[in-house]
Design a protein around this motif. Structure first.
Motif, mmCIF file in Angstrom:
data_model
loop_
_atom_site.group_PDB
_atom_site.id
_atom_site.type_symbol
_atom_site.label_atom_id
_atom_site.label_comp_id
_atom_site.label_asym_id
_atom_site.label_seq_id
_atom_site.Cartn_x
_atom_site.Cartn_y
_atom_site.Cartn_z
ATOM 1 N N THR A 31 0.850 -1.188 0.000
ATOM 2 C CA THR A 31 0.000 0.000 0.000
ATOM 3 C C THR A 31 0.888 1.241 0.000
ATOM 4 O OG1 THR A 31 -0.129 0.165 2.415
ATOM 5 C CG2 THR A 31 -1.816 -1.177 1.338
ATOM 6 N N ASP A 33 -0.004 5.072 0.880
ATOM 7 C CA ASP A 33 -1.031 6.022 1.323
ATOM 8 C C ASP A 33 -0.795 7.438 0.808
ATOM 9 O OD1 ASP A 33 -2.054 3.962 2.947
ATOM 10 O OD2 ASP A 33 -0.806 4.574 4.645
ATOM 11 N N CYS A 90 -4.520 9.573 4.546
ATOM 12 C CA CYS A 90 -5.075 8.209 4.625
ATOM 13 C C CYS A 90 -4.287 7.298 5.556
ATOM 14 C CB CYS A 90 -5.174 7.616 3.227
ATOM 15 S SG CYS A 90 -6.543 8.357 2.301
ATOM 16 N N HIS A 132 -9.762 2.971 1.625
ATOM 17 C CA HIS A 132 -9.692 1.924 2.648
ATOM 18 C C HIS A 132 -10.706 0.811 2.411
ATOM 19 C CE1 HIS A 132 -6.401 3.459 4.878
ATOM 20 N NE2 HIS A 132 -6.942 4.664 4.922
ATOM 21 N N GLU A 136 -9.783 -3.100 2.347
ATOM 22 C CA GLU A 136 -10.515 -4.075 3.179
ATOM 23 C C GLU A 136 -11.121 -5.180 2.332
ATOM 24 O OE1 GLU A 136 -13.265 -1.661 5.407
ATOM 25 O OE2 GLU A 136 -11.594 -0.574 6.313
ATOM 26 N N TYR A 210 -2.574 4.543 10.617
ATOM 27 C CA TYR A 210 -3.776 3.776 10.295
ATOM 28 C C TYR A 210 -3.432 2.370 9.786
ATOM 29 C CZ TYR A 210 -8.561 2.876 8.819
ATOM 30 O OH TYR A 210 -9.824 2.340 8.696
ATOM 31 N N ALA A 211 -2.598 2.284 8.756
ATOM 32 C CA ALA A 211 -2.406 0.991 8.076
ATOM 33 C C ALA A 211 -1.866 -0.093 9.008
ATOM 34 C CB ALA A 211 -1.472 1.157 6.878
ATOM 35 N N TYR A 215 -4.653 -2.701 9.694
ATOM 36 C CA TYR A 215 -4.509 -3.872 8.819
ATOM 37 C C TYR A 215 -3.486 -4.876 9.349
ATOM 38 C CZ TYR A 215 -7.166 -0.859 5.827
ATOM 39 O OH TYR A 215 -8.140 -0.035 5.344
#
Ligand SMILES: [Zn+2]
Length: 260
Positions: A31, A33, A90, A132, A136, A210-211, A215
């Motif tokens: 990923t 972001d 993000c 996101h 997901e 966040y990631a 995740y």
């Protein structure tokens, strides 16, 4: 009455993410972001000049180019976020004060000051949520199919921050699950060529990221955050060289950590 606003992105503007190697067979899952620096036309230039919008405050210079090459080399799924982190970051939880930051390093971002709740929500709905949701959906599908997934989130950092030069060429960042990160640190140090950051130049936390928390930790996926210094990957040849290097490191470290 609650104010509602029209969708932020015009019909001719790109979606908030792009995908490469949608059917990549590798367990590695990339990923990025902060890949893009686009601003939705409805937001103008956020009150910043073109010079500011080309700087690291707007995006992770070179990171998308490295990830793209890495994904091709390893035959791995990769997703890149299209819009500037100044539109909405993000890699922040929704509660973070820097989700839509009014100040970055020493730059004020006039277009992010005094936003209404509806204006904030509009950015979240247009950029944060679809990006996101796509990640997901992909992770859910892989889990249902019984496919292993190792999350690698790719970033880049400015060589000088608030006048302080940063010595590392590459940083290996991690939070609660250090399996892959520690194996990478051992491998990179053993090459004897690199100044490698151990949770430098940043560290990962539930409130600032966040990631990795969402995740990695919450889904129980092995993970690492890669940070590469921007002066090394600003141009295509540097991106190719670093992608080559990281593409060699990841499978070795993954095996050493017992993940592959
Ligand atoms: Zn970043």
């Amino acid at each position: 009455m609650t104010e509602t606003l029209p969708p932020l992105l015009a019909a001719d503007e790109p979606p908030s993410y792009s995908i490469e190697n949608a059917h990549g067979a590798s367990p590695f899952f990339f990923t990025c972001d902060h890949a893009g620096r686009r601003i939705p036309s409805a937001l103008g230039d956020l009150g910043l000049g073109e010079r500011e919008l080309q700087r690291h405050i707007a995006w992770d210079i070179g990171a998308a180019g490295v990830m793209s090459r890495l994904a091709a080399r390893l035959d791995a799924f990769a997703i890149a976020q299209t819009y500037s982190r100044l539109v909405v970051d993000c890699n922040r939880p929704l509660e973070s004060p820097t989700l839509i930051t009014p100040h970055s390093e020493r730059t004020d971002v006039p277009g992010n000051e005094s936003l209404s709740a509806a204006q904030r929500q509009q950015r979240i709905d247009a950029v944060f949520r679809p990006y996101h949701a796509r990640i997901e959906a992909e992770l859910d599908a892989r889990r249902s199919a019984g496919r292993p997934t190792i999350l690698v989130t790719v970033h880049s950092f400015t060589p000088v921050y608030l006048d302080v030069a940063r010595p590392w060429q590459v940083g290996i960042l991690y939070h609660r699950d250090a399996r892959l990160a520690h194996a990478l640190l051992r491998l990179i140090r053993a090459e004897g060529e690199w100044v490698v950051g151990d949770n430098e130049p940043y560290s990962v936390s539930d409130t600032s990221d966040y990631a990795i928390p969402v995740y990695g930790t919450q889904r129980g996926l092995a993970n690492v955050e890669l940070e590469i210094r921007q002066d090394l990957i600003a141009e295509a040849d540097g991106q190719a060289a670093w992608a080559e290097r990281v593409a060699a490191w990841l499978p070795k470290a993954g095996s050493a950590a017992g993940l592959l």
